[in-house]
Scaffold this active site. Structure first.
Site, PDB file in Angstrom:
ATOM      1  N   ASP A  69       0.811  -1.219   0.000  1.00  0.00           N
ATOM      2  CA  ASP A  69       0.000   0.000   0.000  1.00  0.00           C
ATOM      3  C   ASP A  69       0.844   1.269   0.000  1.00  0.00           C
ATOM      4  O   ASP A  69       0.305   2.374  -0.121  1.00  0.00           O
ATOM      5  CB  ASP A  69      -0.933   0.018   1.207  1.00  0.00           C
ATOM      6  CG  ASP A  69      -1.976  -1.083   1.163  1.00  0.00           C
ATOM      7  OD1 ASP A  69      -2.045  -1.793   0.141  1.00  0.00           O
ATOM      8  OD2 ASP A  69      -2.725  -1.248   2.138  1.00  0.00           O
ATOM      9  N   HIS A  96       5.414  -0.231  14.201  1.00  0.00           N
ATOM     10  CA  HIS A  96       4.990   1.123  14.570  1.00  0.00           C
ATOM     11  C   HIS A  96       5.272   2.118  13.448  1.00  0.00           C
ATOM     12  O   HIS A  96       4.381   2.861  13.009  1.00  0.00           O
ATOM     13  CB  HIS A  96       5.670   1.558  15.859  1.00  0.00           C
ATOM     14  CG  HIS A  96       5.121   2.822  16.440  1.00  0.00           C
ATOM     15  ND1 HIS A  96       5.596   4.071  16.090  1.00  0.00           N
ATOM     16  CD2 HIS A  96       4.122   3.033  17.334  1.00  0.00           C
ATOM     17  CE1 HIS A  96       4.919   5.003  16.759  1.00  0.00           C
ATOM     18  NE2 HIS A  96       4.019   4.391  17.521  1.00  0.00           N
ATOM     19  N   ASN A 188       0.969   9.642  25.950  1.00  0.00           N
ATOM     20  CA  ASN A 188      -0.148   8.751  26.283  1.00  0.00           C
ATOM     21  C   ASN A 188      -0.234   8.477  27.772  1.00  0.00           C
ATOM     22  O   ASN A 188       0.776   8.177  28.416  1.00  0.00           O
ATOM     23  CB  ASN A 188       0.010   7.410  25.568  1.00  0.00           C
ATOM     24  CG  ASN A 188      -0.260   7.492  24.084  1.00  0.00           C
ATOM     25  OD1 ASN A 188      -0.750   8.503  23.585  1.00  0.00           O
ATOM     26  ND2 ASN A 188       0.052   6.415  23.379  1.00  0.00           N
ATOM     27  N   ALA A 199       6.957  17.773  21.513  1.00  0.00           N
ATOM     28  CA  ALA A 199       5.675  18.464  21.377  1.00  0.00           C
ATOM     29  C   ALA A 199       5.622  19.731  22.220  1.00  0.00           C
ATOM     30  O   ALA A 199       4.919  20.687  21.876  1.00  0.00           O
ATOM     31  CB  ALA A 199       4.523  17.530  21.765  1.00  0.00           C
ATOM     32  N   VAL A 204       6.542  23.663  17.398  1.00  0.00           N
ATOM     33  CA  VAL A 204       6.142  22.310  17.027  1.00  0.00           C
ATOM     34  C   VAL A 204       4.625  22.186  17.181  1.00  0.00           C
ATOM     35  O   VAL A 204       4.050  22.671  18.153  1.00  0.00           O
ATOM     36  CB  VAL A 204       6.859  21.271  17.913  1.00  0.00           C
ATOM     37  CG1 VAL A 204       6.320  19.868  17.669  1.00  0.00           C
ATOM     38  CG2 VAL A 204       8.357  21.324  17.673  1.00  0.00           C
ATOM     39  N   SER A 251       0.290   8.691  18.842  1.00  0.00           N
ATOM     40  CA  SER A 251       1.112   8.408  17.670  1.00  0.00           C
ATOM     41  C   SER A 251       0.286   8.503  16.406  1.00  0.00           C
ATOM     42  O   SER A 251       0.677   9.142  15.418  1.00  0.00           O
ATOM     43  CB  SER A 251       1.688   6.985  17.753  1.00  0.00           C
ATOM     44  OG  SER A 251       2.867   6.923  18.474  1.00  0.00           O
TER      45      SER A 251
END
Length: 379
Positions: A69, A96, A188, A199, A204, A251
């Site tokens: 794909d 991942h 998370n 982040a 960012v 993610s």
């Protein structure tokens, strides 16, 4: 230590870090219907406007397996971890990185089979910057950022969060100065309790998550640094060995937002990185309390609006400006017109507060129109 922020799952084990068990000959026929985020974000309409042509998105992660794909969209990259054993970055022992690449740029297969990404004609620059068990360190990520910039990436998608180092901070700031859009996951729960690095770095785009109903995802960290949110629960994408995976975490939301940034950069090739961030925040669907908040940031990304809305550019700030005065986009500006030190959060706040005109008021009303939503995120 940096942590990669997606939980892949087998149907029998909701937290097992393995790809979803869909055989290669069966998976392609099933996966598209499971990609609920595509319909929710109206990606089909967005792709009539832009598919990410001409944009390279760097994915520093566990590597990217050459999934069917992704055929034709995967560039030669680099292996920074295994002594150059996979020196093109096209290997993944975890799934991942392959999943993140698929969310950004998978093009699927004939007959609506296979996985599709947000920007199916963007190119992926795969970088192995963590081990097969998702272990990495800030300095390795810093090297990956430097490689991304030197290789001409227009967007860097960082689906990890954690501590920083002088080398990593320097690399991130150099990427921002080089007019690269940097998108990163906030972290998370329960492992993370606050927005992690990069982040938390000014400039960012910090990404949190929502579920299928457009409400805050329990897994997503909250905090004042969050800029936007995107689908983050039960997200299907590509995996290793031609298979598919189901992931939950910021993610996945980060990769989706990186795909959105690629769409914008493709349609507006001379738009500075700070204006790309501004378009994403200014057109987001407001959730929670009116205005920016610590769960949703400025809201859920709106792909079509980010590509088409009449968004006053940063610098078009007079509250007394007459309707129609000045340009409605900086698409014609040349890269480098921005000043150093601009931040996605600070600039977006400025744009939301001071931009004026009837067109802007209509846009603001549209963003709140989904407050009594049907079962999915609405505009």
């Amino acid at each position: 230590m940096l942590t990669f922020l997606g939980i892949s799952a087998l149907p029998s084990s909701p937290i097992a870090a393995k790809p979803t068990s869909l055989p290669p000959d069966d998976g392609p026929s099933r996966i598209r219907a499971d990609q609920w985020h595509l319909a929710t974000l109206d990606s089909g309409e967005a792709n009539k406007i832009s598919q990410g042509e001409g944009v390279t998105v760097a994915v520093p992660d566990t590597g990217v397996y050459p999934h069917p794909d992704l055929r034709g969209n995967l560039l030669p990259g680099i292996d920074l971890i295994n002594g150059g054993q996979h020196d093109d970055g096209q290997d993944d022992r975890n799934s991942h990185g392959t999943g993140m690449a698929g969310l950004i740029a998978a093009h699927g297969q004939e007959g609506s089979r296979g996985a599709r990404g947000i920007a199916p004609r963007a190119k992926i620059l795969p970088i192995i910057s963590s081990t097969a068990d998702n272990r990495s360190n800030p300095d390795d990520l810093g090297k990956a950022i430097e490689y991304s910039v030197s290789s001409g990436a227009g967007v860097i998608s960082i689906s990890s969060a954690g501590g920083s180092s002088p080398a990593l901070r320097r690399a991130i700031r150099e990427a921002l100065r080089a007019d690269v859009v940097v998108v990163a996951a906030v972290g998370n729960r329960p492992l993370d309790t606050e927005v992690g690095y990069p982040a938390s770095e000014d400039g960012v785009i910090a990404v949190g998550g929502v579920d299928e109903f457009g409400t805050h995802a329990a897994v997503s960290v909250t905090g004042p640094e969050i800029d936007v949110v995107a689908p983050a629960v039960d997200i299907y994408s590509t995996s290793i060995d031609g298979k598919y995976r189901k992931g939950t975490g910021t993610s996945d939301a980060t990769a989706i937002v990186a795909g959105a940034a690629a769409l914008i950069r493709s349609k507006y090739p001379y738009l500075p990185a700070r204006e790309v961030a501004h378009r994403l925040t200014a057109t987001a669907v407001d959730k929670g309390p009116p205005g920016r908040d610590d769960e949703y940031g400025y809201g859920v990304i709106d792909l079509v609006a980010a590509l088409t809305a009449d968004v006053p550019p940063l610098g078009f700030e007079s509250v007394s400006a007459p309707v129609g005065a000045g340009p409605s986009t900086t698409a014609g500006a040349q890269p480098g017109d921005e000043s150093d030190g601009a931040t996605a959060r600070g600039l977006a706040t400025l744009g939301v507060i001071v931009a004026a005109g009837v067109g802007w008021a209509v846009l603001a009303r549209r963003r709140r129109r989904g407050d009594d939503p049907p079962p999915r995120i609405s505009r």
